[in-house]
Design a protein around this motif. Structure first.
Motif, short mmCIF file in Angstrom:
data_model
loop_
_atom_site.label_atom_id
_atom_site.label_comp_id
_atom_site.label_asym_id
_atom_site.label_seq_id
_atom_site.Cartn_x
_atom_site.Cartn_y
_atom_site.Cartn_z
N ARG A 230 -3.74 1.92 4.02
CA ARG A 230 -2.29 1.85 4.28
C ARG A 230 -2.01 1.90 5.77
NH1 ARG A 230 1.66 5.66 5.16
NH2 ARG A 230 3.74 5.04 4.53
N CYS B 236 -9.50 8.25 -4.19
CA CYS B 236 -8.73 7.00 -4.12
C CYS B 236 -7.53 7.16 -3.21
CB CYS B 236 -8.30 6.55 -5.51
SG CYS B 236 -9.65 6.02 -6.55
N TYR C 9 -1.52 6.97 -6.26
CA TYR C 9 -2.68 7.85 -6.15
C TYR C 9 -2.26 9.28 -5.81
CZ TYR C 9 -5.85 3.84 -6.38
OH TYR C 9 -6.55 2.74 -6.79
N VAL D 212 0.71 1.83 -3.74
CA VAL D 212 -0.64 2.24 -4.15
C VAL D 212 -0.89 3.70 -3.75
CG1 VAL D 212 -3.11 1.83 -3.76
CG2 VAL D 212 -1.56 -0.11 -4.04
N SER D 213 -0.54 4.05 -2.52
CA SER D 213 -0.73 5.42 -2.05
C SER D 213 0.13 6.40 -2.84
CB SER D 213 -0.41 5.53 -0.56
OG SER D 213 -1.27 4.73 0.19
N TYR E 195 0.81 -1.21 0.00
CA TYR E 195 0.00 0.00 0.00
C TYR E 195 0.84 1.27 0.00
CZ TYR E 195 -4.15 -2.80 0.33
OH TYR E 195 -5.14 -3.69 0.04
N TRP F 118 -8.79 6.89 0.34
CA TRP F 118 -9.04 5.49 0.66
C TRP F 118 -7.74 4.74 0.90
CZ3 TRP F 118 -7.30 1.40 -2.34
CH2 TRP F 118 -7.71 0.14 -1.92
N SER F 119 -6.76 4.94 0.03
CA SER F 119 -5.51 4.18 0.15
C SER F 119 -4.74 4.57 1.41
CB SER F 119 -4.64 4.37 -1.09
OG SER F 119 -4.13 5.69 -1.15
#
Length: 170
Positions: free
Chosen positions: A157, A149, A83, A79-80, A76, A152-153
């Motif tokens: 995370r 997003c 984003y 991912v973070s 994550y 959310w991440s």
């Protein structure tokens, strides 16, 4: 319609319609088997739930609690970061659009006040800026979905980091 004689002495239909009908028959039998399998799975689940005292409660796939639970195989941080990059692009594109349209608006006012000055280079520069502004108009909207997003991440995370810390302590 074309037919061929096979080595066994019989005739075989090589028409495209017969081939497609064979495929349809195969697909139908495959679907029937799949449907029967699903019915069988449902029946066995119902029987096992009814017979066992400790029935396992399954979470729905889209329940709010599963939506914020981290998957063990996902990093994550990456991912973070992705984003975050998309969110920064949305902000930059919005600011560029605002700057260009403000510049065009100021250029139109300057053109009216300095109409007696020969501004051939300025007018071509203004036309280029105007064309660029029109080209970039609304492009930030492509990157806007990255912002929720990102939020959310960051939540997921944080939970992911907590789980990693608990595993390290164990």
């Amino acid at each position: 319609f074309s037919t061929t004689t096979s080595a066994r002495g019989g005739t075989e239909n090589t028409d495209a319609t017969s081939y497609s009908s064979k495929l349809d028959t195969q697909n139908d039998s495959f679907l029937k088997q799949k449907i029967k399998g699903r019915k069988f799975e449902k029946m066995t689940e119902e029987k096992s739930d009814n017979n066992s005292a400790e029935a396992v409660q399954r979470k729905p796939l889209l329940s709010p609690s599963s939506f914020f639970e981290p998957s063990p195989d996902v990093n994550y941080d990456f991912v973070s970061g992705s984003y975050l990059l998309g969110s920064v692009l949305a902000l930059v594109m919005y600011l560029v659009q605002r700057f260009l349209f403000d510049k065009i608006g100021d250029g139109d006012n300057d053109k009216e006040t300095n109409s007696d000055v020969d501004g051939g280079d300025e007018s071509s520069s203004l036309e280029t800026t105007k064309e660029l502004a029109e080209s970039l108009e609304g492009i930030y909207l492509i990157f806007i979905p990255f912002i929720p997003c990102l939020l959310w991440s960051l939540i997921v995370r944080q939970k992911w980091k907590q789980q990693l810390d608990l595993k390290k302590e164990s």
